[in-house]
Design an enzyme around this catalytic site. Structure first.
Site, PDB file in Angstrom:
ATOM      1  N   VAL A  17       0.850  -1.194   0.000  1.00 31.66           N
ATOM      2  CA  VAL A  17       0.000   0.000   0.000  1.00 31.66           C
ATOM      3  C   VAL A  17       0.883   1.240   0.000  1.00 31.66           C
ATOM      4  CG1 VAL A  17      -0.169  -0.004   2.520  1.00 31.66           C
ATOM      5  CG2 VAL A  17      -1.885   1.207   1.179  1.00 31.66           C
ATOM      6  N   CYS A  18       0.450   2.272  -0.743  1.00 35.47           N
ATOM      7  CA  CYS A  18       1.114   3.576  -0.725  1.00 35.47           C
ATOM      8  C   CYS A  18       0.015   4.632  -0.729  1.00 35.47           C
ATOM      9  CB  CYS A  18       2.057   3.723  -1.922  1.00 35.47           C
ATOM     10  SG  CYS A  18       1.203   3.729  -3.519  1.00 35.47           S
ATOM     11  N   ALA A  19       0.310   5.836  -1.191  1.00 35.48           N
ATOM     12  CA  ALA A  19      -0.696   6.892  -1.165  1.00 35.48           C
ATOM     13  C   ALA A  19      -1.802   6.644  -2.196  1.00 35.48           C
ATOM     14  CB  ALA A  19      -0.043   8.248  -1.414  1.00 35.48           C
ATOM     15  N   MET A  21      -3.921   4.248  -0.154  1.00 38.07           N
ATOM     16  CA  MET A  21      -4.593   4.777   1.038  1.00 38.07           C
ATOM     17  C   MET A  21      -5.834   5.577   0.663  1.00 38.07           C
ATOM     18  SD  MET A  21      -3.168   3.837   3.898  1.00 38.07           S
ATOM     19  CE  MET A  21      -3.733   5.090   5.046  1.00 38.07           C
TER      20      MET A  21
END
Length: 456
Positions: free
Chosen positions: A315-317, A343
């Site tokens: 997961v990242c932004a 996210m």
């Protein structure tokens, strides 16, 4: 009849793509269940045939033709014979045996989904079971890469056909930190140095050396960010490069797997690892419960701390950096999944819900109805504007919620349709290139036939 892996036929089969990527034990089992067929001329398949079995040439020659015109003659000793013959289904051309020909007819499902590698691990090292044959063949070394082992044979063949070979002199810079990403690179021979500057005026840090069979350059293509390292040749090199379009369509699309927040929660309940590749500050500002923070630029140094027995959800932004991180994990034999949308996919619905709740709380308010009242005083009667307060219930917002949900559903449907259309456009572009290539071959054949007729 089974094939002896130590026989001449066994050595030929070991070089077939992607059969040559299988570990020794799985390859041995495969050979025990193979049957070699032999024909004395005749048609192997015709244009329009839908038999999904793949045909590999072991000895002899095959003519590929369309509308009676010869497109290509493939000999068993040629590089083209390492691939399945005209694998597109339905068949686009005819295949005719030239005299005596020996071949394999293999189930496409078995070829597309080879058995996974077997790992033996302890706390200090990892050993993967590999074939014992000579590794000097750069293509064999390349095909043992987990990335290429996961590709469908059709994609693998298109990649190898599309690769452009480039010679590089010792000391020459191949990619430069800060530049825009344009190619994915594979090393055919030679060695290069990977280095990085933490800041423009900082001293260059040497990170690693790469050699034959190694690949690099995917980070910028996946994330859209500038190159984050500089790579320079230590020796004279021969490299193969694949442009961004073909990398994304032939490698990224079939390789990277995305999951929804609901699927993520289910996978986590079954033991998956949640890996947050954002910066430390971003993780501290807000993160998903139970996530492990490993900023992307440090991920390579932390790979040994992760468990290969369970999937790793990245997961990242917004999902872009996660693609580069997942590709790195796949290269090191992890089962990597990407939270689609990052996210934002989790926090935006929550923010909308909180905003809706705040809107409901503000639905009670006071109004002035403008009523004029008479007030009696000892010194006389006066007109006074006396605002009268009364509670008014705001209209129900259920209809508004329904509209928001409908718009959200429609947007999601449009997004999926857009992705499907983009994929279709990419596939059409690839087919167009193949058609142009076939057209060029047909034109050359026509020129030869014209020359023959003119001499007659």
């Amino acid at each position: 009849m089974a094939i002896d892996i130590n026989s001449e036929d066994g050595q030929i089969v070991r070089k077939l793509i992607p059969l040559g990527t299988l570990p020794g034990a799985q390859f041995n089992v495969l050979c025990e269940n193979m049957n070699i067929e032999e024909v004395q001329g005749g048609t192997l398949f015709k244009k329009g045939d839908t038999d999904t079995r793949l045909i590999y040439l072991l000895s002899g020659e095959v003519t590929l033709q369309a509308e009676g015109l010869i497109i290509e003659v493939i000999a068993a000793e040629s590089e083209a014979a390492r691939f399945a013959l005209a694998h597109q289904i339905p068949r686009k051309i005819d295949a005719v045996a030239n005299g005596t020909m020996r071949f394999l007819r293999l189930d496409a499902g078995m070829v597309n989904n080879p058995a996974p590698l077997v790992y033996k691990e302890d706390n200090s090292y990892m050993v993967n079971e590999e074939p014992e044959d000579d590794l000097n063949d750069w293509m064999t070394a390349l095909l043992r890469s987990p990335v290429f082992q996961r590709l469908p044979p059709a994609n693998l063949q298109k990649v190898l056909i599309t690769l452009e070979e480039v010679s590089v002199d010792a000391g020459e810079t191949i990619i430069k930190q800060g530049d825009k990403g344009d190619y994915y690179y594979l090393i055919k021979s030679g060695h290069c140095l990977v280095s990085r500057k933490p800041s423009p005026n900082a001293k260059e840090i040497k990170l690693a050396q790469l050699g034959k069979g190694d690949a690099f350059g995917e980070d910028a293509l996946l994330s859209g960010a500038p190159r984050n390292v500089t790579i320079a040749a230590l020796t004279d090199m021969v490299i193969l490069r694949l442009d961004k379009y073909h990398f994304l369509s032939l490698i990224k699309e079939p390789l990277l797997k995305f999951i929804t927040p609901e699927q993520m929660r289910k996978a986590l309940s079954q033991g998956a690892t949640l890996l947050d590749v954002r910066s430390l500050d971003e993780h501290r500002a807000g993160h998903l419960p139970g996530s492990i923070n490993a900023p992307f630029f440090t991920l390579r140094m932390q790979l040994k701390t992760f468990n290969r027995e369970q999937p790793v959800i990245v997961v990242c932004a917004d999902g872009k950096a996660s693609e580069a991180a997942a590709f790195l994990l796949l290269r090191h034999r992890f089962d990597a999944l990407i939270l689609d949308g990052g996210m934002n996919a989790v926090t935006e619905p929550k923010a909308k819900k909180e905003a809706a709740e705040q809107k409901r709380e503000a639905a009670q308010f006071v109004i002035d109805d403008g009523t004029e009242t008479l007030t009696s005083h000892a010194d006389g009667v006066h007109l006074q504007h006396q605002p009268q307060q009364q509670a008014v219930q705001a209209p129900s917002i259920s209809a508004s919620d329904d509209l928001v949900r409908a718009l959200k559903s429609e947007n999601e449907a449009l997004r999926k349709l857009n992705l499907q259309l983009s994929e279709k456009c990419q596939n059409l572009e690839i087919e167009k290139e193949e058609a142009l290539k076939q057209g060029r071959m047909l034109r050359r054949q026509m020129e030869k036939l014209t020359q023959v007729l003119n001499k007659a």
